[in-house]
Design an enzyme around this catalytic site. Structure first.
Site, PDB file in Angstrom:
ATOM      1  N   CYS A   6       5.114 -41.309 -45.983  1.00 45.25           N
ATOM      2  CA  CYS A   6       5.480 -41.501 -47.382  1.00 45.25           C
ATOM      3  C   CYS A   6       6.949 -41.231 -47.648  1.00 45.25           C
ATOM      4  O   CYS A   6       7.649 -40.640 -46.838  1.00 45.25           O
ATOM      5  CB  CYS A   6       4.638 -40.566 -48.228  1.00 45.25           C
ATOM      6  SG  CYS A   6       2.882 -40.782 -47.949  1.00 45.25           S
ATOM      7  N   CYS A 254      10.777 -33.343 -37.883  1.00 51.05           N
ATOM      8  CA  CYS A 254       9.986 -34.269 -37.068  1.00 51.05           C
ATOM      9  C   CYS A 254      10.906 -35.170 -36.232  1.00 51.05           C
ATOM     10  O   CYS A 254      11.707 -35.937 -36.767  1.00 51.05           O
ATOM     11  CB  CYS A 254       9.119 -35.121 -37.982  1.00 51.05           C
ATOM     12  SG  CYS A 254       8.354 -36.523 -37.148  1.00 51.05           S
ATOM     13  N   ASP A 367      10.465 -48.292 -29.588  1.00 43.58           N
ATOM     14  CA  ASP A 367      10.719 -46.937 -30.081  1.00 43.58           C
ATOM     15  C   ASP A 367       9.686 -45.941 -29.577  1.00 43.58           C
ATOM     16  O   ASP A 367       9.995 -44.773 -29.364  1.00 43.58           O
ATOM     17  CB  ASP A 367      10.788 -46.916 -31.618  1.00 43.58           C
ATOM     18  CG  ASP A 367       9.575 -47.541 -32.245  1.00 43.58           C
ATOM     19  OD1 ASP A 367       8.496 -46.927 -32.199  1.00 43.58           O
ATOM     20  OD2 ASP A 367       9.689 -48.669 -32.766  1.00 43.58           O
ATOM     21  N   CYS A 403      -0.616 -35.547 -33.920  1.00 44.31           N
ATOM     22  CA  CYS A 403       0.268 -35.000 -34.951  1.00 44.31           C
ATOM     23  C   CYS A 403      -0.576 -34.519 -36.127  1.00 44.31           C
ATOM     24  O   CYS A 403      -1.443 -35.246 -36.606  1.00 44.31           O
ATOM     25  CB  CYS A 403       1.234 -36.074 -35.443  1.00 44.31           C
ATOM     26  SG  CYS A 403       2.238 -35.483 -36.832  1.00 44.31           S
ATOM     27  N   CYS A 454      10.714 -30.619 -34.312  1.00 43.63           N
ATOM     28  CA  CYS A 454       9.307 -30.634 -33.897  1.00 43.63           C
ATOM     29  C   CYS A 454       9.172 -31.748 -32.870  1.00 43.63           C
ATOM     30  O   CYS A 454       9.544 -32.884 -33.140  1.00 43.63           O
ATOM     31  CB  CYS A 454       8.378 -30.899 -35.081  1.00 43.63           C
ATOM     32  SG  CYS A 454       6.649 -31.088 -34.543  1.00 43.63           S
ATOM     33  N   CYS A 457       4.068 -33.445 -30.496  1.00 39.64           N
ATOM     34  CA  CYS A 457       3.235 -34.514 -29.945  1.00 39.64           C
ATOM     35  C   CYS A 457       3.634 -34.851 -28.513  1.00 39.64           C
ATOM     36  O   CYS A 457       2.917 -35.569 -27.824  1.00 39.64           O
ATOM     37  CB  CYS A 457       3.282 -35.750 -30.853  1.00 39.64           C
ATOM     38  SG  CYS A 457       4.949 -36.259 -31.290  1.00 39.64           S
TER      39      CYS A 457
HETATM   40  S1  SF4 Z   1       3.964 -33.762 -33.934  1.00 39.49           S
HETATM   41 FE1  SF4 Z   1       5.363 -35.476 -33.436  1.00 39.49          FE
HETATM   42  S2  SF4 Z   1       5.097 -36.947 -35.074  1.00 39.49           S
HETATM   43 FE2  SF4 Z   1       4.213 -35.010 -35.769  1.00 39.49          FE
HETATM   44  S3  SF4 Z   1       5.807 -33.968 -36.923  1.00 39.49           S
HETATM   45 FE3  SF4 Z   1       5.959 -33.254 -34.807  1.00 39.49          FE
HETATM   46  S4  SF4 Z   1       7.370 -34.694 -33.817  1.00 39.49           S
HETATM   47 FE4  SF4 Z   1       6.759 -35.617 -35.729  1.00 39.49          FE
END
Ligand code: SF4
Length: 490
Positions: A6, A254, A367, A403, A454, A457
């Site tokens: 979003c 992220c 990507d 995620c 982050c 994943c």
């Molecule tokens: S887990 Fe991966 S997709 Fe989710 S917020 Fe973290 S980096 Fe982004």
């Protein structure tokens, strides 16, 4: 290809103009973050809301007055949505459209958010019996009801409680029926949120991405810091209260924003996203020279891989053949029939030009690979066009974990990278090789530092506690029929 998440926007005007026009353009600039629904909420002697399905509509000059009358006032918040929670039929999309507004006693509170909550089971329990039965199917109503309930003690206190009790990713913009406009960002700053101001200083806007400021000619004045809340009060000219309510020793922006979600012309950490993506491409060129030496040309999956393809082309001197093109104006998911297969669905979106690929060894820049089905289809189409060998160069490292923070990949089983290594993935998707950008190269190119990104994943190391516990407990027993694993566990 993943669904977008979003985008949020808010406007406070202390000058002549109303909020609607900058609110509208701020949302248009961020429509790439969500195509399912859009919505506006403004304040003028009470809250006025309008939500609908699909893209933010084109508004003709003759219609603007009608829109301004529909959504009057000098304060407003807005949202574009791609749901990562809740049901996926059009009726649910409409019920889940944001900004969402709930009543609590005699006051109302509305909000829109970008992100995803992790401890939703706990939240449901907390609210049970204290709020009316929920109507929406997504996390948003939960957050909205929680905030409305807590706001009896003042909005700043409600935000403080949220930061202490609600785990997840949330960049929030909201309005109360007393006219207070509030924005806040989760303590780790997982989703982006920036602040801008008009040149004459009369309009302050908050936006998921800097492009939402640029389109209104607003200057970027900073970020809403992780754990920070800003409340535009209603006294006098709108007193502003700004406070860092939660301080974490780290951030966790992220990483996916940099590979895929953010617009290339947005700034992240002071650097245009397209520059970071070009560096991703250069990194891939340096790392995988054996394939660079064999390849005849580079192609890229439109559009988020194009900057990386350019970087790879610059690094290697290989021709970048712009053979794959996105059909202009096909920007939504509507009207792709269930009976149509994956190939037809891709045909609706991407065309592969004929001619230059026959007999060639091709590097395809992408990507990310999440489920692998789209990539497989595209490779199949490249083979049909005569490609002899296909080497996938992927800017985001191999995704091995779900995620929980608002990206549409919430189960282990859907991830091709969970059970398979590079060789097995190549076999499954029909590539001759799959070359991921290594994590250390990715992090270096962002300039952000591993401790402030982050990458859960990829690494399986989640920046929040419950997410880590859930992943650790579910991983050994995967096969959860496609439900979000934290819904099963929470
Ligand atoms: S887990 Fe991966 S997709 Fe989710 S917020 Fe973290 S980096 Fe982004």
């Amino acid at each position: 290809m993943l669904g977008e998440k979003c985008g949020v926007y808010s406007v406070v005007s202390t000058g002549e103009g109303d909020a609607f026009v900058p609110l509208y353009w701020g949302l248009v600039a961020q429509n790439h973050r969500g195509h399912e629904s859009y919505g506006f909420l403004t304040y003028s002697d009470g809250l006025k809301r309008y939500v609908d399905l699909g893209l933010v509509p084109r508004i003709e000059r003759e219609e603007i007055l009608r829109w301004q009358m529909l959504l009057p006032g000098k304060r407003g918040v807005a949202h574009v949505r791609y749901g990562t929670s809740g049901k996926r039929d059009v009726y649910s999309h409409l019920k889940d459209a944001q900004p969402m507004v709930v009543s609590q006693g005699r006051s109302k509170l509305g909000l829109a958010f970008n992100g995803n909550l992790v401890n939703i089971g706990w939240l449901r329990g907390l609210l049970a019996g204290k709020v009316p039965k929920m109507k929406a199917t997504s996390d948003t109503e939960l957050l909205c009801r929680y905030m409305a309930l807590k706001a009896n003690g003042g909005i700043m206190e409600a935000i403080r409680s949220c930061m202490e009790e609600v785990e997840g990713a949330y960049s929030v913009v909201g309005l109360r029926s007393n006219g207070e406009l509030f924005v806040f960002r989760d303590p780790l700053g997982i989703r982006p949120l920036c602040i801008g101001r008009s040149k004459d200083g009369t309009i302050t806007a908050v936006s998921s991405e800097t492009v939402g400021l640029d389109i209104n000619s607003f200057s970027l004045i900073g970020e809403v810091e992780p754990g920070e809340a800003i409340v535009f009060g209603t006294n006098g000219n709108g007193m502003v209260e700004r406070e860092r309510l939660a301080k974490c020793p780290r951030r966790a922006l992220c990483g996916f924003e940099l590979s895929y979600f953010s617009r290339p012309d947005s700034l992240i950490n002071g650097k245009p996203v397209y520059k970071t993506r070009e560096e991703f491409g250069r990194n891939l060129g340096k790392r995988y020279q054996e394939y660079v030496r064999k390849a005849d040309l580079i192609v890229s999956i439109p559009e988020t891989a194009e900057d990386a393809a350019y970087g790879l082309h610059e690094e290697t001197g290989l021709r970048w053949e712009r053979a794959l093109r996105r059909h202009r104006f096909v920007t939504h998911r509507a009207f792709i029939l269930e009976s149509e297969d994956r190939k037809v669905t891709i045909d609706r979106k991407i065309n592969i030009g004929d001619g230059e690929l026959r007999g060639k060894r091709i590097i395809v820049v992408e990507d990310s690979i999440v489920r692998g089905d789209t990539t497989k289809t595209i490779i199949g189409k490249l083979r049909e066009r005569g490609a002899e060998e296909v080497y996938m160069f992927v800017t985001f490292p191999r995704i091995t974990h779900p995620c929980f923070y608002g990206i549409d990949m919430a189960t282990f089983t859907e991830l091709i990278g969970f059970r398979n290594d590079e060789a097995a993935i190549a076999k499954q998707i029909g590539a001759d090789a799959v070359c991921y950008q290594p994590l250390e190269d990715f992090v270096r190119a962002t300039g952000i530092g591993a401790e402030n990104l982050c990458m859960a994943c990829v690494t399986g190391r989640y920046p929040t506690e419950l997410a880590q516990r859930i992943a650790d407990s579910v991983k050994p027993k995967v096969g959860n029929d496609g439900k979000r694993i934290y819904e099963l566990e929470a």
